[in-house]
Motif scaffolding. Structure first.
Motif, short mmCIF file in Angstrom:
data_model
loop_
_atom_site.label_atom_id
_atom_site.label_comp_id
_atom_site.label_asym_id
_atom_site.label_seq_id
_atom_site.Cartn_x
_atom_site.Cartn_y
_atom_site.Cartn_z
N ALA A 229 -22.84 18.65 29.49
CA ALA A 229 -21.59 19.40 29.31
C ALA A 229 -20.46 18.47 28.89
O ALA A 229 -19.67 18.80 28.00
CB ALA A 229 -21.23 20.12 30.61
N LEU A 230 -20.37 17.31 29.51
CA LEU A 230 -19.34 16.34 29.14
C LEU A 230 -19.48 15.95 27.67
O LEU A 230 -18.49 15.89 26.93
CB LEU A 230 -19.45 15.10 30.02
N ALA A 231 -20.71 15.68 27.25
CA ALA A 231 -20.93 15.26 25.86
C ALA A 231 -20.65 16.40 24.88
O ALA A 231 -20.10 16.17 23.79
CB ALA A 231 -22.37 14.77 25.69
N LEU A 232 -21.00 17.64 25.24
CA LEU A 232 -20.75 18.78 24.37
C LEU A 232 -19.25 19.04 24.18
O LEU A 232 -18.82 19.54 23.15
CB LEU A 232 -21.40 20.04 24.94
N LEU A 233 -18.46 18.70 25.21
CA LEU A 233 -17.03 19.02 25.21
C LEU A 233 -16.15 17.87 24.73
O LEU A 233 -14.92 17.98 24.77
CB LEU A 233 -16.60 19.43 26.62
N VAL A 234 -16.75 16.78 24.28
CA VAL A 234 -15.98 15.61 23.86
C VAL A 234 -14.91 15.98 22.83
O VAL A 234 -13.76 15.54 22.93
CB VAL A 234 -16.92 14.52 23.31
N ASP A 235 -15.28 16.79 21.86
CA ASP A 235 -14.30 17.16 20.82
C ASP A 235 -14.69 18.50 20.23
O ASP A 235 -15.84 18.93 20.32
CB ASP A 235 -14.25 16.10 19.73
N HIS A 236 -13.70 19.18 19.65
CA HIS A 236 -13.98 20.48 19.02
C HIS A 236 -12.94 20.75 17.94
O HIS A 236 -12.25 21.76 17.97
CB HIS A 236 -14.01 21.59 20.07
N ASP A 237 -12.80 19.81 17.01
CA ASP A 237 -11.84 19.90 15.93
C ASP A 237 -10.42 19.93 16.48
O ASP A 237 -10.14 19.33 17.51
CB ASP A 237 -12.16 21.11 15.04
N LEU A 238 -9.52 20.65 15.83
CA LEU A 238 -8.09 20.60 16.21
C LEU A 238 -7.73 21.72 17.17
O LEU A 238 -6.96 22.63 16.84
CB LEU A 238 -7.22 20.67 14.95
N ALA A 239 -8.28 21.67 18.37
CA ALA A 239 -7.83 22.57 19.43
C ALA A 239 -6.37 22.26 19.75
O ALA A 239 -5.83 21.22 19.36
CB ALA A 239 -8.70 22.40 20.67
N ALA A 240 -5.71 23.16 20.48
CA ALA A 240 -4.28 23.01 20.76
C ALA A 240 -3.96 21.67 21.39
O ALA A 240 -3.00 20.99 21.01
CB ALA A 240 -3.81 24.15 21.66
N SER A 241 -4.76 21.25 22.37
CA SER A 241 -4.49 19.98 23.05
C SER A 241 -4.68 18.80 22.10
O SER A 241 -3.93 17.81 22.16
CB SER A 241 -5.39 19.83 24.27
N THR A 242 -5.67 18.89 21.22
CA THR A 242 -5.92 17.80 20.27
C THR A 242 -4.79 17.68 19.26
O THR A 242 -4.38 16.58 18.88
CB THR A 242 -7.26 18.02 19.56
N LEU A 243 -4.26 18.82 18.83
CA LEU A 243 -3.11 18.78 17.93
C LEU A 243 -1.91 18.14 18.62
O LEU A 243 -1.18 17.35 18.01
CB LEU A 243 -2.76 20.19 17.45
N ALA A 244 -1.70 18.46 19.91
CA ALA A 244 -0.60 17.84 20.66
C ALA A 244 -0.78 16.33 20.72
O ALA A 244 0.19 15.56 20.59
CB ALA A 244 -0.54 18.42 22.08
N VAL A 245 -2.02 15.89 20.90
CA VAL A 245 -2.32 14.45 20.92
C VAL A 245 -1.97 13.82 19.59
O VAL A 245 -1.36 12.74 19.53
CB VAL A 245 -3.81 14.24 21.26
N ARG A 246 -2.33 14.46 18.49
CA ARG A 246 -2.07 13.88 17.18
C ARG A 246 -0.58 13.85 16.87
O ARG A 246 -0.10 12.92 16.22
CB ARG A 246 -2.84 14.64 16.10
N VAL A 247 0.17 14.84 17.34
CA VAL A 247 1.62 14.81 17.15
C VAL A 247 2.21 13.60 17.88
O VAL A 247 3.04 12.86 17.33
CB VAL A 247 2.27 16.12 17.66
N ALA A 248 1.76 13.37 19.13
CA ALA A 248 2.25 12.22 19.89
C ALA A 248 1.85 10.91 19.20
O ALA A 248 2.66 9.98 19.08
CB ALA A 248 1.70 12.26 21.31
N ALA A 249 0.61 10.84 18.71
CA ALA A 249 0.15 9.62 18.04
C ALA A 249 0.88 9.41 16.73
O ALA A 249 1.14 8.27 16.31
CB ALA A 249 -1.35 9.68 17.80
N SER A 250 1.26 10.51 16.06
CA SER A 250 2.02 10.39 14.81
C SER A 250 3.37 9.73 15.06
O SER A 250 3.88 9.02 14.19
CB SER A 250 2.21 11.78 14.20
N ALA A 251 3.93 9.97 16.24
CA ALA A 251 5.19 9.32 16.61
C ALA A 251 4.96 7.92 17.17
O ALA A 251 5.91 7.27 17.63
CB ALA A 251 5.93 10.18 17.64
N ARG A 252 3.70 7.48 17.15
CA ARG A 252 3.28 6.16 17.61
C ARG A 252 3.47 5.99 19.12
O ARG A 252 3.74 4.90 19.62
CB ARG A 252 3.98 5.03 16.84
#
Length: 419
Positions: A229-252
């Motif tokens: 289950a942990l391995a299956l849930l590692v990533d799933h494209d741009l889910a809402a939380s992942t987009l939030a992460v990328r916005v934060a990373a975009s601001a460095r």
């Protein structure tokens, strides 16, 4: 990395790596990533060791990046589009770096899948460990929280404590961020209160997490379900939380802060908390002995039936399929499996929807004596690895590109000063 050598052109102005990075708005390492991808050519001047770049070619790449960024900014009302090499969802299958994710999850541990997602290399037998000082800081912070706090609250506080313990957290190089990931994930698990008095604090992460989710003794089959289950849930494209992460990373923002952004978005009932809603529904069906009155109450209240359907899959959620197959091998999961099938069949009279991973997680957590919040904990710990992968990928892009323009619909200025 081998430089490409175009024919010399004495009339073309050459730029240094630093100048090229400044014009493109990226780090010097990203300039060389562009070279390795064939997006830029470089040349070493006679007698020099440093690479130089054609000014016109750099300008063209900068224009192209701006066009692509503008086209996916959302300012024109379209969906945000982000280039990624991490996860592809195609039909009713999904892939990590081109490899079937369900195959990876059933043949490799969570840690091995995480490393594959981060580096594109498979490292057999990899294990994550955290320094005692980092774990102690996280535990102190989590232990100070009120009893009613959610697992995601605890994980978010543990992340902040781990960041405070790391004075070098602002190093955004790939090596440093990967080091952060390998420390942060086991720290999150270690910061959770044990529910089982016996169990390892080292070894596979799934074994450590089990004793923090339930007081029931683990079995090999149960541990395999959790690890898968942990391995299956590692990533799933741009889910809402992942987009939030990328916005934060975009601001460095540093990696801990990016993960914190993901945990904040995860806590919504339409995202990470969905598994808890499915767990409670499943327990109600087990208590009633049939799904009919439970589903009827949900429909009467106008609520969406949790654990069913997924906007990205027309058919069955492939993650659910893998977990259900594994749960068939656990005798104590049989009543919950029957209840899940009853939920799907009963709801099909109203809307023919397939079970999704939240319902599969609910079967696992309910049959192993775990609380309703256990699925959210599993989801958050698992997805942290994916968030790190997206953080690294975003660090290689132009900074602050996640900046859509607002469409103002308020009163037109100038308005009189309020009295």
């Amino acid at each position: 990395m081998r430089d490409q050598h175009p024919a010399p052109d004495s009339s073309a102005r050459r730029l240094s790596t630093k100048e090229t990075a400044q014009l493109l708005g990226v780090k010097p390492e990203t300039v060389y990533a562009y070279v390795s991808r064939g997006q830029l050519s470089s040349r070493r001047e006679p007698g020099g060791r440093a690479s130089t770049f054609d000014a016109a070619e750099v300008a063209a790449l900068a224009r192209r990046n701006r066009r692509e960024s503008a086209g996916g900014s959302g300012s024109g009302g379209g969906d945000l589009s982000v280039r990624t090499r991490i996860t592809l969802i195609d039909g009713d299958r999904y892939f990590y770096r081109g490899v079937d994710a369900t195959e990876l999850a059933t043949h490799h541990s969570y840690e091995e899948v995480a490393e594959w997602l981060w580096t594109g290399r498979m490292q057999r037998g990899v294990a994550f460990a955290a320094p005692k000082a980092t774990v102690a800081a996280a535990r102190r912070a989590v232990d100070a929280l009120p009893e009613h706090t959610t697992p995601t609250d605890r994980l978010r506080v543990a992340t902040i404590a781990a960041a405070a313990e790391d004075p070098l957290r602002f190093d955004l190089s790939e090596e440093a961020v990967l080091g952060t990931a390998r420390v942060l994930i086991p720290t999150l698990v270690a910061a959770l209160a044990p529910q089982h008095r016996r169990g390892p604090d080292d070894g596979p992460l799934a074994h450590r997490l089990w004793r923090r989710l339930t007081g029931v003794d683990p079995t090999d089959a149960g541990l395999r379900v959790l690890d898968t289950a942990l391995a299956l849930l590692v990533d799933h494209d741009l889910a809402a939380s992942t987009l939030a992460v990328r916005v934060a990373a975009s601001a460095r923002a540093h990696a801990y802060a990016a993960v914190s952004a993901g945990l904040g978005a995860l806590e919504g009932p339409l995202h990470g908390a969905s598994s808890g809603l499915a767990h409670r529904l499943l327990v109600d069906v087990l208590d009633q002995g049939t799904a009919v009155p439970v589903i009827a109450d949900e429909l009467r209240a106008g609520r969406r039936i949790p654990g069913l359907g997924h906007r990205l899959y027309q058919g069955e959620d492939p993650r659910a399929r893998v977990l259900f197959d594994l749960l068939e091998g656990i005798p104590r999961a049989q009543p919950a499996l029957l209840a899940a099938r009853d939920i799907v069949a009963t709801t099909a009279r109203h809307a023919p929807l397939h079970a999704n991973v939240d319902l599969a997680l609910a079967v696992f957590t309910a049959s192993c004596g775990m609380p309703a919040t256990a699925g959210e904990t599993i989801f958050a710990v698992a997805r942290t690895a994916g968030w790190i992968a997206h953080t690294l990928e975003e660090y290689g892009e132009r900074p602050l590109r996640m900046r859509p323009s607002g469409h103002y619909v308020g009163p037109r200025p100038p308005q009189p000063l309020p009295e």
